[in-house]
Design a protein around this motif. Structure first.
Motif, PDB file in Angstrom:
ATOM      1  N   ARG A 156       0.736  -1.087  -0.142  1.00 33.63           N
ATOM      2  CA  ARG A 156       0.092   0.039  -0.017  1.00 33.63           C
ATOM      3  C   ARG A 156       0.954   1.249  -0.136  1.00 33.63           C
ATOM      4  NH1 ARG A 156      -2.902  -3.223   3.896  1.00 33.63           N
ATOM      5  NH2 ARG A 156      -5.118  -3.997   3.027  1.00 33.63           N
ATOM      6  N   VAL A 157       0.490   2.403  -0.790  1.00 33.74           N
ATOM      7  CA  VAL A 157       0.887   3.524  -0.945  1.00 33.74           C
ATOM      8  C   VAL A 157       0.105   4.651  -0.190  1.00 33.74           C
ATOM      9  CG1 VAL A 157       1.742   5.300  -2.398  1.00 33.74           C
ATOM     10  CG2 VAL A 157       2.177   2.891  -2.949  1.00 33.74           C
ATOM     11  N   ASP A 158       0.990   5.593   0.564  1.00 37.13           N
ATOM     12  CA  ASP A 158       0.348   6.604   1.240  1.00 37.13           C
ATOM     13  C   ASP A 158       0.988   7.818   0.571  1.00 37.13           C
ATOM     14  OD1 ASP A 158      -0.197   8.759   3.017  1.00 37.13           O
ATOM     15  OD2 ASP A 158       0.049   7.768   4.712  1.00 37.13           O
ATOM     16  N   ALA A 159       0.044   8.571   0.264  1.00 31.01           N
ATOM     17  CA  ALA A 159       0.572   9.870  -0.555  1.00 31.01           C
ATOM     18  C   ALA A 159       1.499  10.745   0.167  1.00 31.01           C
ATOM     19  CB  ALA A 159      -0.534  10.594  -1.199  1.00 31.01           C
ATOM     20  N   THR A 160       1.511  10.983   1.438  1.00 30.31           N
ATOM     21  CA  THR A 160       2.008  11.787   2.273  1.00 30.31           C
ATOM     22  C   THR A 160       3.516  11.038   2.834  1.00 30.31           C
ATOM     23  OG1 THR A 160       1.117  10.861   4.495  1.00 30.31           O
ATOM     24  CG2 THR A 160       0.071  12.624   3.138  1.00 30.31           C
ATOM     25  N   HIS A 161       3.785   9.707   2.302  1.00 30.86           N
ATOM     26  CA  HIS A 161       4.920   9.116   2.859  1.00 30.86           C
ATOM     27  C   HIS A 161       5.806   8.545   1.657  1.00 30.86           C
ATOM     28  CE1 HIS A 161       2.771   9.028   6.687  1.00 30.86           C
ATOM     29  NE2 HIS A 161       3.661   8.543   7.320  1.00 30.86           N
ATOM     30  N   GLU A 162       6.976   8.856   1.683  1.00 27.42           N
ATOM     31  CA  GLU A 162       8.037   8.484   0.753  1.00 27.42           C
ATOM     32  C   GLU A 162       8.106   6.826   0.606  1.00 27.42           C
ATOM     33  OE1 GLU A 162      12.053   9.886   1.064  1.00 27.42           O
ATOM     34  OE2 GLU A 162      11.351  12.257   0.353  1.00 27.42           O
ATOM     35  N   ILE A 163       8.185   6.344  -0.578  1.00 27.54           N
ATOM     36  CA  ILE A 163       8.401   5.048  -0.929  1.00 27.54           C
ATOM     37  C   ILE A 163       9.783   4.761  -1.376  1.00 27.54           C
ATOM     38  CG2 ILE A 163       5.953   4.533  -1.260  1.00 27.54           C
ATOM     39  CD1 ILE A 163       6.479   4.946  -4.079  1.00 27.54           C
ATOM     40  N   THR A 164      10.336   3.525  -1.392  1.00 30.78           N
ATOM     41  CA  THR A 164      11.681   3.056  -2.081  1.00 30.78           C
ATOM     42  C   THR A 164      11.327   2.043  -2.805  1.00 30.78           C
ATOM     43  OG1 THR A 164      12.717   3.625   0.171  1.00 30.78           O
ATOM     44  CG2 THR A 164      13.887   2.304  -1.458  1.00 30.78           C
ATOM     45  N   LEU A 165      11.831   2.675  -4.090  1.00 29.85           N
ATOM     46  CA  LEU A 165      11.455   1.464  -5.412  1.00 29.85           C
ATOM     47  C   LEU A 165      12.801   1.497  -6.183  1.00 29.85           C
ATOM     48  CD1 LEU A 165       9.027  -0.053  -5.748  1.00 29.85           C
ATOM     49  CD2 LEU A 165       8.282   1.614  -7.183  1.00 29.85           C
ATOM     50  N   ARG A 166      12.750   0.559  -7.117  1.00 27.62           N
ATOM     51  CA  ARG A 166      13.827   0.340  -7.926  1.00 27.62           C
ATOM     52  C   ARG A 166      13.336   0.808  -9.263  1.00 27.62           C
ATOM     53  NH1 ARG A 166      18.548  -1.916  -5.688  1.00 27.62           N
ATOM     54  NH2 ARG A 166      19.447  -1.701  -7.622  1.00 27.62           N
ATOM     55  N   VAL A 167      13.947   1.506 -10.082  1.00 27.10           N
ATOM     56  CA  VAL A 167      13.603   1.927 -11.149  1.00 27.10           C
ATOM     57  C   VAL A 167      14.542   1.861 -12.474  1.00 27.10           C
ATOM     58  CG1 VAL A 167      12.234   3.892 -10.371  1.00 27.10           C
ATOM     59  CG2 VAL A 167      14.281   4.476 -11.067  1.00 27.10           C
ATOM     60  N   PRO A 168      14.253   1.606 -13.502  1.00 25.62           N
ATOM     61  CA  PRO A 168      15.160   1.403 -14.811  1.00 25.62           C
ATOM     62  C   PRO A 168      15.987   2.432 -15.156  1.00 25.62           C
ATOM     63  CG  PRO A 168      12.883   0.553 -15.451  1.00 25.62           C
ATOM     64  CD  PRO A 168      12.897   1.353 -14.212  1.00 25.62           C
ATOM     65  N   LEU A 208       8.272  10.852  -2.753  1.00 27.10           N
ATOM     66  CA  LEU A 208       6.577  10.636  -2.507  1.00 27.10           C
ATOM     67  C   LEU A 208       6.290  10.024  -3.712  1.00 27.10           C
ATOM     68  CD1 LEU A 208       5.961  14.166  -1.068  1.00 27.10           C
ATOM     69  CD2 LEU A 208       5.912  12.058   0.083  1.00 27.10           C
ATOM     70  N   PRO A 209       5.089   9.351  -3.703  1.00 29.98           N
ATOM     71  CA  PRO A 209       4.527   8.693  -4.747  1.00 29.98           C
ATOM     72  C   PRO A 209       4.242   9.597  -6.064  1.00 29.98           C
ATOM     73  CG  PRO A 209       3.385   8.015  -2.724  1.00 29.98           C
ATOM     74  CD  PRO A 209       4.552   9.116  -2.283  1.00 29.98           C
ATOM     75  N   LYS A 210       3.883  10.880  -5.672  1.00 31.26           N
ATOM     76  CA  LYS A 210       3.579  11.785  -6.731  1.00 31.26           C
ATOM     77  C   LYS A 210       4.679  12.096  -7.631  1.00 31.26           C
ATOM     78  CE  LYS A 210       4.030  16.188  -4.168  1.00 31.26           C
ATOM     79  NZ  LYS A 210       5.459  16.650  -5.218  1.00 31.26           N
ATOM     80  N   ASP A 211       6.041  12.185  -7.263  1.00 33.09           N
ATOM     81  CA  ASP A 211       7.311  12.196  -7.627  1.00 33.09           C
ATOM     82  C   ASP A 211       8.044  11.214  -8.409  1.00 33.09           C
ATOM     83  OD1 ASP A 211       6.916  15.168  -6.782  1.00 33.09           O
ATOM     84  OD2 ASP A 211       7.966  14.477  -5.060  1.00 33.09           O
TER      85      ASP A 211
END
Length: 212
Positions: free
Chosen positions: A96-108, A139-142
Motif C-alpha cells: 500500500r502507498v500513502d501519498a504523504t510518505h516516501e516510498i523506496t523503489l528500484r527504477v530502470p 513521494l508517490p507523486k514524484d
C-alpha cells in the motif's frame, strides 16, 4: 508516473490448495496487499489485464490502482513469484502507498545517445553497463518511470557514477544517502579487449609450461 488499473476481488478461500485451484481456473492470479494501517488482505487479480500490464517496463516502477470489489487501493509491486519454467505468475505481493510518505523503489536506467557517443563512434570504445536499475526514494507523486543518462558526449575511458545521474525534483538516490563509499559506477566506455595479441599468446605459453 504511468496509470495502471487492475481489477481484483477479495479472496476468502486461502491456502496453497486454494491458490492452485484459482490458477487452474486460469482467470485469476492469487495476491496479497499489505502495509499501511490496514491489515493484510488476500486478493485475486484479473489475469488477462495483469499479464498485459507486466509487459510494460514502467509497471514495476509505478503507483498502481487496484480496484478490489469496487474499492480503490494505491499500491506498488513488491514481489512477483513466477513458475520456474512456464510463463505463469504464481503469486503477487502489493504494498500500500500513502501519498504523504516516501516510498523506496528500484527504477530502470535508460542509456541515451549510444549511437552518437564520442567515445564509441569516434574512439572505438565499448559501452559497459554496470547497473540496469537504481534504487530511489520519493513521494508517490514524484515517482519517475525511469532515469535517463545521455552518453553522447562521453569520451573513451569515462566512468559515470550514481552521483553523475540527474534525478527529478523530490527524488533521492538511496545509495548516496549512505556516503561516498556507496557512489557506485553505473556505466563506463572502455577500450575493447584485443584477442590474439603477442602478450596473450605469451601468457598462454607460460600457463601451458606451468601446467606441465
Amino acid at each position: 508516473m504511468s496509470d495502471f488499473i487492475l481489477n481484483a476481488s477479495v479472496r476468502n478461500d486461502l491456502g496453497k490448495g486454494a491458490s492452485r485451484r484459482l490458477r487452474r481456473a486460469n482467470q485469476q492470479v492469487p495476491a496479497v496487499i499489505y502495509g499501511g494501517e490496514a491489515a493484510p488482505q488476500s486478493i485475486s487479480v484479473e489475469k488477462t489485464a495483469f499479464y498485459k500490464a507486466i509487459e510494460d517496463e514502467s509497471f514495476f516502477s509505478s503507483v498502481l490502482t487496484l480496484v478490489v470489489d469496487g474499492n480503490k487501493e494505491q499500491v506498488v509491486v513488491r514481489d512477483l513469484q513466477r513458475h520456474p519454467f512456464k510463463p505463469l505468475l504464481i503469486h503477487a505481493d502489493f504494498l500500500r502507498v500513502d501519498a504523504t510518505h516516501e516510498i523506496t523503489l528500484r527504477v530502470p536506467l535508460h542509456v541515451l545517445g549510444e549511437e552518437k557517443s564520442i567515445g564509441i563512434k569516434d574512439d572505438g570504445g565499448e559501452l559497459h553497463v554496470l547497473a540496469n536499475e537504481v534504487e530511489i526514494s520519493c513521494l508517490p507523486k514524484d515517482l519517475p518511470d525511469f532515469l535517463e543518462v545521455d552518453i553522447s558526449e562521453l569520451a573513451l575511458g569515462t566512468t559515470l557514477h550514481l552521483s553523475d545521474l540527474t534525478v527529478p525534483a523530490g527524488v533521492t538516490i538511496v545509495a548516496l544517502t549512505h556516503g561516498t563509499d556507496h557512489d557506485n559506477a553505473v556505466l563506463s566506455i572502455v577500450k575493447p579487449k584485443v584477442r590474439g595479441t603477442e602478450e596473450d599468446e605469451e601468457g598462454g605459453e607460460e600457463s601451458g609450461t606451468s601446467a606441465e
